[in-house]
Design a protein around this motif. Structure first.
Motif, PDB file in Angstrom:
ATOM      1  N   CYS A  37       0.877  -1.177   0.000  1.00 47.58           N
ATOM      2  CA  CYS A  37       0.000   0.000   0.000  1.00 47.58           C
ATOM      3  C   CYS A  37       0.906   1.216   0.000  1.00 47.58           C
ATOM      4  O   CYS A  37       0.839   2.048  -0.898  1.00 47.58           O
ATOM      5  CB  CYS A  37      -0.898  -0.023   1.248  1.00 47.58           C
ATOM      6  SG  CYS A  37      -1.935   1.444   1.382  1.00 47.58           S
ATOM      7  N   LYS A  66       0.404   9.256   0.298  1.00 43.83           N
ATOM      8  CA  LYS A  66      -0.784   8.458   0.597  1.00 43.83           C
ATOM      9  C   LYS A  66      -2.004   9.326   0.914  1.00 43.83           C
ATOM     10  O   LYS A  66      -1.921  10.231   1.735  1.00 43.83           O
ATOM     11  CB  LYS A  66      -0.525   7.556   1.821  1.00 43.83           C
ATOM     12  CG  LYS A  66       0.531   6.486   1.616  1.00 43.83           C
ATOM     13  CD  LYS A  66       0.217   5.568   0.432  1.00 43.83           C
ATOM     14  CE  LYS A  66      -1.101   4.827   0.553  1.00 43.83           C
ATOM     15  NZ  LYS A  66      -1.390   4.042  -0.667  1.00 43.83           N
ATOM     16  N   HIS A 207      -8.586  -3.011  -2.023  1.00 40.15           N
ATOM     17  CA  HIS A 207      -9.469  -1.964  -1.497  1.00 40.15           C
ATOM     18  C   HIS A 207     -10.942  -2.357  -1.649  1.00 40.15           C
ATOM     19  O   HIS A 207     -11.788  -1.885  -0.900  1.00 40.15           O
ATOM     20  CB  HIS A 207      -9.176  -0.622  -2.169  1.00 40.15           C
ATOM     21  CG  HIS A 207      -7.799  -0.119  -1.840  1.00 40.15           C
ATOM     22  ND1 HIS A 207      -6.697  -0.459  -2.592  1.00 40.15           N
ATOM     23  CD2 HIS A 207      -7.344   0.631  -0.809  1.00 40.15           C
ATOM     24  CE1 HIS A 207      -5.618   0.081  -2.046  1.00 40.15           C
ATOM     25  NE2 HIS A 207      -5.976   0.752  -0.959  1.00 40.15           N
ATOM     26  N   GLU A 233      -2.422  -5.315  -3.190  1.00 46.71           N
ATOM     27  CA  GLU A 233      -1.494  -4.930  -2.131  1.00 46.71           C
ATOM     28  C   GLU A 233      -0.920  -6.171  -1.450  1.00 46.71           C
ATOM     29  O   GLU A 233      -1.674  -7.055  -1.019  1.00 46.71           O
ATOM     30  CB  GLU A 233      -2.210  -4.039  -1.107  1.00 46.71           C
ATOM     31  CG  GLU A 233      -2.530  -2.670  -1.712  1.00 46.71           C
ATOM     32  CD  GLU A 233      -3.122  -1.660  -0.748  1.00 46.71           C
ATOM     33  OE1 GLU A 233      -3.194  -0.479  -1.127  1.00 46.71           O
ATOM     34  OE2 GLU A 233      -3.524  -2.039   0.375  1.00 46.71           O
ATOM     35  N   ASP A 244      -3.103  -0.066   5.665  1.00 51.18           N
ATOM     36  CA  ASP A 244      -3.884  -1.141   5.029  1.00 51.18           C
ATOM     37  C   ASP A 244      -3.358  -2.559   5.280  1.00 51.18           C
ATOM     38  O   ASP A 244      -3.441  -3.432   4.397  1.00 51.18           O
ATOM     39  CB  ASP A 244      -4.004  -0.881   3.513  1.00 51.18           C
ATOM     40  CG  ASP A 244      -5.027   0.218   3.186  1.00 51.18           C
ATOM     41  OD1 ASP A 244      -5.768   0.637   4.102  1.00 51.18           O
ATOM     42  OD2 ASP A 244      -5.086   0.635   2.021  1.00 51.18           O
ATOM     43  N   GLN A 247      -5.704  -5.723   4.730  1.00 50.22           N
ATOM     44  CA  GLN A 247      -6.023  -6.206   3.387  1.00 50.22           C
ATOM     45  C   GLN A 247      -4.789  -6.636   2.601  1.00 50.22           C
ATOM     46  O   GLN A 247      -4.908  -7.051   1.444  1.00 50.22           O
ATOM     47  CB  GLN A 247      -6.786  -5.126   2.604  1.00 50.22           C
ATOM     48  CG  GLN A 247      -5.945  -3.906   2.231  1.00 50.22           C
ATOM     49  CD  GLN A 247      -6.790  -2.756   1.733  1.00 50.22           C
ATOM     50  OE1 GLN A 247      -7.921  -2.557   2.173  1.00 50.22           O
ATOM     51  NE2 GLN A 247      -6.278  -1.980   0.796  1.00 50.22           N
TER      52      GLN A 247
HETATM   53 MN    MN Z   1      -4.033   0.955   0.286  1.00 49.59          MN
END
Ligand code: MN
Ligand code: PEP
Length: 273
Positions: A37, A66, A207, A233, A244, A247
């Motif tokens: 990420c 980001k 995402h 990711e 993140d 995920q």
């Molecule tokens: Mn991300």
């Protein structure tokens, strides 16, 4: 294209987009773009690059700037992150996809990236779309999480109208009434875009789901719906990720992702690049 013609064109051919180093999105081969990420360290990028090379993957993603919901979350390494990405990618022969968060970042990001990502939160940031529309560089346009397909395609037109036709769309999940997953992967949209727009489209199962255990199933679904690639990711140790982590597919599971993509691609008469 006039607004009312959007979504109505009967069978539009996808116009493949060349990224460099012989990698093409929108051709027979589906392209897997993987990476963290956020760029965190050289060691993190090296571990990922090594695994990518071992699996024949060529496109590394990673955020240096980001777009975080909270201003108190990790905001990325900025220019240092761009430099790290470029250095490691060059060493391993990889291409770089990274996000430009604002108009003022476009020249800087363009200097280091092979593909410029426009994030979901910026899909209708028109001055940013115009700025990347002036470049001769591929743009990865993420769908706004509250945007209709028509709004997404019109955002792409904002880029194209400035002269840059090298646009790749990315379905990254939309906000629905469902809260059990971070977002809802709109596979309809992938099929619709493939049928009616000239742009290649890729799926972002990370995402779209927000859960590492759902990334591979959602990746399969995106490809089955016709996606020309995936943006996923990964992290060598998701428990230590600065953004993140929930995920992030553990790097150890990259082989499973690639195998799943190969199976779906083969079923559709495609290959994996
Ligand atoms: Mn991300
Ligand atoms: C990302 O890809 O790192 C990202 C921030 O995604 P999105 O803009 O889709 O939220």
């Amino acid at each position: 294209m006039a607004t009312d013609e959007l979504l109505l064109a009967p069978t539009t051919q996808t116009q493949p987009v060349a990224l460099g180093k012989g990698v093409v999105v929108g051709g027979d081969a589906v392209v897997l773009m993987v990476g963290p990420c956020a760029v965190e360290s050289e060691a993190q990028l090296r571990a990922i690059a090594e695994a990518m090379v071992a699996h024949g993957l060529r496109v590394m993603r990673g955020g240096a700037f980001k777009p975080r919901t909270s201003p108190y979350s990790f905001q990325g390494l900025g220019v240092e992150g761009l430099k790290l990405l470029r250095r490691v990618a060059d060493e391993y022969g990889l291409l770089v996809v990274t996000e430009a968060l604002g108009v003022e970042h476009v020249p800087l990001v363009a200097e280091y990236a092979d593909v410029i990502q426009i994030g979901s939160r910026n899909m209708q940031h028109f001055p940013l779309l115009w700025a990347v529309g002036e470049l001769d560089k591929p743009v990865l346009l993420k769908r706004g999480f509250m945007a209709t397909v028509k709004e997404w395609l019109l955002a792409a037109e904002h880029i194209r109208s400035r002269g840059n036709e090298r646009i790749i769309l990315c379905e990254r999940g939309i906000r629905t009434f469902e809260t059990a997953t971070r977002n809802t992967l709109d596979t309809n949209a992938i099929a619709l875009v493939k049928a009616t727009a000239p742009f290649p489209v890729i799926g972002d199962p990370s995402h779209a789901t927000g859960r590492a255990d759902l990334v591979i199933p959602a990746a399969r679904a995106a490809l089955a719906a016709g996606a020309d690639g995936l943006l996923v990711e990964v992290h060598p140790d998701p428990t230590q990720a600065l953004s993140d982590g929930e995920q992030a597919l553990p790097l150890a599971q990259l082989a499973q992702l690639v195998a799943a993509a190969q199976r779906i691609a083969a079923a559709l008469g495609r290959t994996v690049a």
